[in-house]
Write a protein that holds these residues in place. Structure first.
Motif, mmCIF file in Angstrom:
data_model
loop_
_atom_site.group_PDB
_atom_site.id
_atom_site.type_symbol
_atom_site.label_atom_id
_atom_site.label_comp_id
_atom_site.label_asym_id
_atom_site.label_seq_id
_atom_site.Cartn_x
_atom_site.Cartn_y
_atom_site.Cartn_z
ATOM 1 N N ALA A 97 28.535 40.063 45.629
ATOM 2 C CA ALA A 97 29.192 39.219 44.628
ATOM 3 C C ALA A 97 29.916 38.043 45.276
ATOM 4 N N LEU A 98 30.545 38.259 46.427
ATOM 5 C CA LEU A 98 31.219 37.165 47.127
ATOM 6 C C LEU A 98 30.196 36.116 47.561
ATOM 7 N N GLU A 99 29.078 36.581 48.098
ATOM 8 C CA GLU A 99 28.030 35.647 48.535
ATOM 9 C C GLU A 99 27.512 34.825 47.361
ATOM 10 N N GLU A 100 27.247 35.483 46.241
ATOM 11 C CA GLU A 100 26.706 34.792 45.071
ATOM 12 C C GLU A 100 27.740 33.868 44.429
ATOM 13 N N SER A 101 28.976 34.311 44.354
ATOM 14 C CA SER A 101 30.011 33.541 43.666
ATOM 15 C C SER A 101 30.474 32.319 44.455
ATOM 16 N N PHE A 102 30.517 32.465 45.775
ATOM 17 C CA PHE A 102 31.112 31.405 46.582
ATOM 18 C C PHE A 102 30.119 30.688 47.488
ATOM 19 N N ASN B 249 40.685 31.812 44.107
ATOM 20 C CA ASN B 249 42.040 32.304 43.875
ATOM 21 C C ASN B 249 42.025 33.799 43.542
ATOM 22 N N LEU B 250 43.202 34.339 43.386
ATOM 23 C CA LEU B 250 43.383 35.764 43.129
ATOM 24 C C LEU B 250 42.624 36.215 41.884
ATOM 25 N N ILE C 192 37.057 48.899 36.747
ATOM 26 C CA ILE C 192 38.419 49.319 36.450
ATOM 27 C C ILE C 192 39.240 48.087 36.079
ATOM 28 N N ASP C 193 40.405 48.316 35.492
ATOM 29 C CA ASP C 193 41.311 47.227 35.126
ATOM 30 C C ASP C 193 42.001 46.714 36.384
ATOM 31 N N THR C 194 41.808 45.451 36.695
ATOM 32 C CA THR C 194 42.420 44.858 37.884
ATOM 33 C C THR C 194 43.522 43.865 37.523
ATOM 34 N N SER C 195 43.944 43.862 36.266
ATOM 35 C CA SER C 195 44.930 42.868 35.817
ATOM 36 C C SER C 195 46.272 42.994 36.539
ATOM 37 N N SER C 196 46.576 44.162 37.070
ATOM 38 C CA SER C 196 47.843 44.331 37.779
ATOM 39 C C SER C 196 47.696 44.173 39.299
ATOM 40 N N THR D 55 38.410 39.385 39.282
ATOM 41 C CA THR D 55 37.283 39.465 38.354
ATOM 42 C C THR D 55 36.089 40.126 39.025
ATOM 43 N N ILE D 56 35.822 39.755 40.269
ATOM 44 C CA ILE D 56 34.732 40.380 41.022
ATOM 45 C C ILE D 56 35.006 41.876 41.174
#
Length: 80
Positions: A46-51, A3-4, A17-21, A9-10
């Motif tokens: 990171a995508l490869e490792e996370s998913f 999800n978003l 940087i802050d990605t909360s917005s 988070t990645i």
């Protein structure tokens, strides 16, 4: 399915940087100075490792990294 929040988070970890917005329409390539070639490599790793999938060099296309939503869409297609 990813999800978003997971994508943000990645991006937060890689770009530092802050990605909360960030929304799905948040532009990345060309819009964020932090999103350079090294950041792309970091995001791919990171995508490869996370998913749990490998991204072949032939699969890498700048359109994947245009927006947060385009990354999410790519990951969701890979996880079907």
């Amino acid at each position: 399915m990813p999800n978003l929040n997971e994508i943000n988070t990645i991006l937060k970890d890689i770009l530092e940087i802050d990605t909360s917005s960030f929304t799905e329409s948040t532009e990345l390539i060309g819009a964020l100075p932090e999103f350079d070639s090294m950041a792309v490599v970091g995001v791919i790793t990171a995508l490869e490792e996370s998913f749990g999938f490998d991204i072949a060099d032939d699969d890498i296309d700048a359109t994947i990294f245009e927006t947060v939503g385009s990354i999410l869409e790519y990951v969701n297609k890979r996880n079907l």
